[in-house]
Design an enzyme around this catalytic site. Structure first.
Site, mmCIF file in Angstrom:
data_model
loop_
_atom_site.group_PDB
_atom_site.id
_atom_site.type_symbol
_atom_site.label_atom_id
_atom_site.label_comp_id
_atom_site.label_asym_id
_atom_site.label_seq_id
_atom_site.Cartn_x
_atom_site.Cartn_y
_atom_site.Cartn_z
ATOM 1 N N GLU A 184 31.536 -13.612 -1.823
ATOM 2 C CA GLU A 184 30.730 -13.121 -0.552
ATOM 3 C C GLU A 184 29.452 -12.337 -0.604
ATOM 4 O O GLU A 184 29.711 -11.516 -1.791
ATOM 5 C CB GLU A 184 31.907 -12.579 0.261
ATOM 6 C CG GLU A 184 32.833 -13.296 0.923
ATOM 7 C CD GLU A 184 34.222 -12.424 1.438
ATOM 8 O OE1 GLU A 184 33.882 -12.000 2.572
ATOM 9 O OE2 GLU A 184 35.017 -12.054 0.722
ATOM 10 N N CYS B 121 -12.549 16.434 5.290
ATOM 11 C CA CYS B 121 -13.458 17.549 6.037
ATOM 12 C C CYS B 121 -13.616 18.928 4.997
ATOM 13 O O CYS B 121 -14.164 19.896 5.268
ATOM 14 C CB CYS B 121 -13.100 18.102 7.169
ATOM 15 S SG CYS B 121 -11.342 18.997 7.231
ATOM 16 N N LYS C 13 36.631 -12.021 -4.671
ATOM 17 C CA LYS C 13 37.991 -11.616 -4.236
ATOM 18 C C LYS C 13 38.748 -12.797 -4.831
ATOM 19 O O LYS C 13 38.316 -13.947 -4.689
ATOM 20 C CB LYS C 13 38.141 -11.321 -2.930
ATOM 21 C CG LYS C 13 37.893 -9.915 -2.342
ATOM 22 C CD LYS C 13 37.848 -9.986 -0.921
ATOM 23 C CE LYS C 13 37.368 -8.622 -0.460
ATOM 24 N NZ LYS C 13 37.110 -8.527 0.955
ATOM 25 N N TYR D 252 34.688 -8.465 7.483
ATOM 26 C CA TYR D 252 35.194 -9.166 6.172
ATOM 27 C C TYR D 252 36.652 -9.084 5.647
ATOM 28 O O TYR D 252 36.965 -9.770 4.583
ATOM 29 C CB TYR D 252 34.073 -9.026 4.947
ATOM 30 C CG TYR D 252 34.192 -7.311 4.602
ATOM 31 C CD1 TYR D 252 35.274 -6.721 4.286
ATOM 32 C CD2 TYR D 252 32.993 -6.756 4.856
ATOM 33 C CE1 TYR D 252 35.225 -5.270 3.771
ATOM 34 C CE2 TYR D 252 32.949 -5.212 4.622
ATOM 35 C CZ TYR D 252 34.128 -4.873 4.027
ATOM 36 O OH TYR D 252 34.035 -3.250 3.805
ATOM 37 N N SER E 210 37.374 1.637 -2.893
ATOM 38 C CA SER E 210 36.245 1.091 -2.990
ATOM 39 C C SER E 210 36.397 0.055 -3.836
ATOM 40 O O SER E 210 37.528 -0.019 -4.552
ATOM 41 C CB SER E 210 35.311 2.166 -3.520
ATOM 42 O OG SER E 210 35.806 3.044 -4.357
ATOM 43 N N CYS F 30 -10.927 18.139 12.296
ATOM 44 C CA CYS F 30 -11.207 17.070 11.237
ATOM 45 C C CYS F 30 -11.426 15.396 11.570
ATOM 46 O O CYS F 30 -10.377 15.125 12.487
ATOM 47 C CB CYS F 30 -10.122 17.377 10.196
ATOM 48 S SG CYS F 30 -9.873 15.819 8.892
ATOM 49 N N CYS G 4 -8.906 19.210 2.425
ATOM 50 C CA CYS G 4 -8.801 17.934 2.982
ATOM 51 C C CYS G 4 -9.967 17.071 2.271
ATOM 52 O O CYS G 4 -10.903 17.495 2.199
ATOM 53 C CB CYS G 4 -9.130 18.267 4.263
ATOM 54 S SG CYS G 4 -8.994 16.514 5.281
ATOM 55 N N LYS H 12 27.549 -9.018 -0.519
ATOM 56 C CA LYS H 12 27.740 -7.672 -0.074
ATOM 57 C C LYS H 12 26.646 -7.123 0.798
ATOM 58 O O LYS H 12 25.511 -6.756 0.375
ATOM 59 C CB LYS H 12 27.974 -6.925 -1.489
ATOM 60 C CG LYS H 12 28.430 -5.481 -1.395
ATOM 61 C CD LYS H 12 28.813 -5.026 -2.777
ATOM 62 C CE LYS H 12 29.631 -3.683 -2.570
ATOM 63 N NZ LYS H 12 28.624 -2.723 -2.138
ATOM 64 N N CYS I 55 -4.053 19.560 6.980
ATOM 65 C CA CYS I 55 -5.396 20.110 7.051
ATOM 66 C C CYS I 55 -5.436 20.698 8.368
ATOM 67 O O CYS I 55 -4.798 20.013 9.544
ATOM 68 C CB CYS I 55 -6.204 18.880 7.141
ATOM 69 S SG CYS I 55 -7.917 19.376 7.833
ATOM 70 N N ASP J 199 24.550 -4.428 2.576
ATOM 71 C CA ASP J 199 24.189 -3.007 2.108
ATOM 72 C C ASP J 199 23.940 -1.852 3.207
ATOM 73 O O ASP J 199 23.129 -1.795 4.275
ATOM 74 C CB ASP J 199 22.725 -2.905 1.389
ATOM 75 C CG ASP J 199 22.672 -1.431 0.611
ATOM 76 O OD1 ASP J 199 23.733 -0.715 0.694
ATOM 77 O OD2 ASP J 199 21.434 -1.077 0.437
ATOM 78 N N LYS K 246 27.069 -6.172 -8.831
ATOM 79 C CA LYS K 246 25.617 -5.604 -8.141
ATOM 80 C C LYS K 246 24.319 -6.239 -8.799
ATOM 81 O O LYS K 246 24.138 -6.512 -9.927
ATOM 82 C CB LYS K 246 25.580 -4.318 -8.931
ATOM 83 C CG LYS K 246 26.525 -3.304 -8.308
ATOM 84 C CD LYS K 246 26.107 -2.914 -6.818
ATOM 85 C CE LYS K 246 26.947 -1.634 -6.447
ATOM 86 N NZ LYS K 246 26.575 -1.116 -5.260
HETATM 87 ZN ZN LIG Z 1 -9.476 17.498 7.333
#
Ligand SMILES: [Zn+2]
Length: 658
Positions: A108, A400, A280, A217, A80, A420, A397, A110, A415, A112, A304
């Site tokens: 470059e 209702c 790099k 990469y 890493s 409802c 709820c 990065k 609920c 995710d 980062k």
């Molecule tokens: Zn409800």
């Protein structure tokens, strides 16, 4: 041309089309033309299994199901990178390298996602592995093969190991979560989790459907081919790999930082997530001079990006009721701009989440967008707290007033009131939606109005609406034309196949795919009534959760009553199996073209399939029928040229009933 040559030629054409579309983003041929080539290849490979090839593009469809992932020991450890978080730390890194040897760097983006190692022998992909702990990873070759931008065969027959990042583009992420929502399944929090979760699938067919992508990469032992990293990226491209286009050369720390700032702006517009920049050293012969720490190389680092964070106030906490009755707490926020958009609400997920972060009304909170997409509360600014009252979960709820229940082992409150209002409306919205019964004109707004006015309280009422045509016409914003269209769409929905009806009923855990499996298995609702819990569990791909949910629903008197009504109204509760064998459509290949008046494309396809035919997307000698609506274009012309039988809608309708 002999069969083998034909197969090889098709594979080459499809590989080239795949590369143009998925790697270079410059499509060579239309989707339809692509499908036609693919269909032809699948047909030939099925007929002539002796010409099978593990690197055939048909392998991208997936299909093998594993019991578990085998362990893989990496030939070279997957290290890493160290991290830097600001300009000062970046400059220190650069200065240390410059002291030793060089000012020649590559910057470059990065990506995710999750790291992958790909091994090719003589140009053929033979193994793909996850990073794991860096020394030992897992063999995910079957899954990786389904990613369209990963070449199964390189442009040169060399043996090489490369590394890259698998990621889920935003578009695929939204589509996946949409499907999961429709299936009453939990949503993925961000694209990285979704990509990682997808790679853990033992069924590669699921992976094939999820729309993952990759950027490659690095080359392991690159010196046999190139002398520096920038050339390596170009060499990877020449082999057919997808390489991120934004790599930049920089030869001093200011230039590096400028590139990073450019990336930080750029990333907000990209269709995938990035979490930093990688810096790099460019010339490979300096790597050993600069050296390594135990965990990471000293000739590279990751900068980062700051996740964009905003502070705002929670003005109140409200509660949404889903169609399954699930209660979701939502933070109502003083509007604030985060990552380019105004945010005024953020999900709080459930009671546990709020208690864990001790979130209270009137709190000052820090928010960000998870995966640059979904607004989320990170934490509370405790020094600003004024509210001494901890959050209390509501007990009934909000719609209702029925007392809520939290089920054993679940974080969510529900609920439990079957009738409802929130549930009833939500269920009807799902029932009428495009993915279920596809009732045009019966969207969220219309359902809410009809519900409030007392026209529809449950799904069954939708099929009683025609009795109220005149009253409906007087509703604000309706009018005779709109009402007529709506009633026609409701009438047409009666021809939806059994699996769509079952899916539309919105039973917990019964998504579109499960619904197909169940209706295929039982063929009719009567058979389902007679099934034991065990019978349902024994169906391939049906787990205990699904089986329990379906079984208990089938025992509910209200549910049985609803189905009795819907059946009498003309909805399909069995797989329509007219004597298929002798039907004119059985075994025939169809192409649909132009605009159909009375069917959607999906409806027409379902009818053809229910009668034993299949639908392909392009006209060829293998096509038996072309169903042509209005404004049909090139496909119709081609069909005429090939002398293929063309059906208009009326003829098609007559034939389906023959
Ligand atoms: Zn409800």
């Amino acid at each position: 041309m002999d069969i083998k040559t034909k197969i090889i030629e098709l594979r080459q054409q499809i590989d080239a089309a795949n590369q143009a579309y998925h790697t270079l983003d410059q499509p060579l041929i239309s989707d339809a033309a692509y499908d036609a080539l693919m269909n032809e290849l699948i047909e030939l490979e099925t007929m002539y299994p002796e010409y099978d090839d593990p690197s055939s593009p048909t392998k991208k469809i997936g299909g093998q199901i594993l019991d578990k992932f085998e362990k893989v020991t990496h030939t070279t450890p997957m290290m890493s990178l160290s991290n830097v978080f600001n300009r000062e730390e970046l400059y220190k890194f650069v200065e240390r390298v410059e002291e030793v040897v060089t000012s020649d760097f590559v910057v470059e983006l990065k990506i995710d996602g999750l790291a992958v190692a790909l091994r090719y022998e003589e140009g053929i992909l033979i193994q793909a592995a996850t990073r794991g702990n860096g020394i030992i990873g897992e063999d995910i070759t079957n899954n990786v093969k389904t990613i369209k931008s990963i070449p199964l065969k390189l442009a040169k027959p060399i043996s090489i190991e490369v590394r890259g990042e698998i990621f889920m583009p935003h578009k695929s992420f939204h589509r996946l979560n949409q499907v999961r929502e429709n299936n009453n399944e939990s949503l993925f929090a961000n694209p990285r989790n979704a990509a990682a979760g997808t790679m853990r699938q033992l069924d590669s067919q699921i992976v094939a459907q999820r729309g993952l992508d990759v950027y490659i990469y690095a080359i392991v032992d690159p010196l046999q081919y190139v002398t520096n990293h920038y050339d390596a990226l170009n060499f990877l491209k020449s082999l057919g790999f997808k390489v991120n286009p934004y790599a930049t050369l920089a030869n001093n720390k200011e230039a590096i930082y400028a590139a990073i700032e450019t990336f930080d702006n750029l990333r907000k517009t990209l269709p995938y997530d990035t979490d930093g920049a990688v810096i790099k050293v460019n010339p490979y012969d300096k790597y050993d001079v600069i050296g390594y720490t135990a965990k990471s190389p000293k000739w590279a680092t990751a900068y980062k990006f700051q996740a964009e964070i905003a502070e705002t106030t929670i003005t109140s906490i409200t509660f949404q009721v889903g169609r399954t009755g699930v209660i979701t707490p939502v933070a109502e926020l003083e509007p604030v701009v985060v990552s380019g958009t105004t945010v005024s609400r953020a999900t709080l997920h459930n009671e546990d989440y709020i208690k864990l972060k001790d979130i209270r009304i009137n709190d000052q909170v820090r928010i960000h967008k998870a995966g640059e997409i979904i607004p989320e509360v990170i934490d509370v600014v405790m020094s600003q707290r004024i509210n001494q009252q901890p959050f209390e979960m509501i007990q009934s709820c909000p719609i209702c007033q029925t007392p809520l229940r939290r089920l054993e082992g679940e974080a969510d409150h529900y609920c439990m009131n079957e009738s409802c209002d929130a549930k009833m409306i939500g269920q009807m919205i799902h029932f009428a939606s495009r993915v279920a019964m596809d009732i045009d004109g019966l969207g969220e707004k219309v359902i809410e109005i009809l519900y409030e006015r007392g026209f529809i309280k449950t799904i069954t009422d939708i099929y009683k609406l025609s009795q109220y045509q005149e009253s409906l016409e007087t509703l604000p914003g309706f009018g005779p034309k709109k009402v007529e269209k709506l009633l026609l769409a409701i009438e047409q929905s009666k021809s939806q196949p059994f699996h769509k009806v079952l899916f539309g009923l919105g039973i917990k855990h019964i998504g579109a795919k499960v619904s197909k499996i169940i209706t295929q298995h039982f063929q009719s609702i009567e058979n389902m009534y007679q099934a034991s819990l065990e019978d349902i569990q024994n169906i391939h791909e049906i787990g205990p959760e699904i089986a329990n949910s379906l079984f208990s629903m089938l025992k509910k008197p209200d549910f049985v009553e609803m189905i009795r009504y819907l059946k009498s109204a003309g909805l399909n509760f069995e797989n329509v199996q007219k004597d298929i064998k002798s039907h004119a459509f059985n075994g025939k290949t169809f192409v649909l073209t132009g605009k159909l008046e009375n069917y959607s494309r999906d409806q027409a396809s379902d009818i053809i399939e229910s009668l034993g035919g299949k639908v392909t997307s392009s006209v060829s000698k293998l096509t038996d029928y072309v169903l042509a609506g209005s404004d049909a274009g090139s496909k119709l012309k081609k069909a005429e040229a090939l002398g293929i039988q063309i059906l208009d809608e009326a003829t098609f309708k007559d034939m389906t009933h023959a």
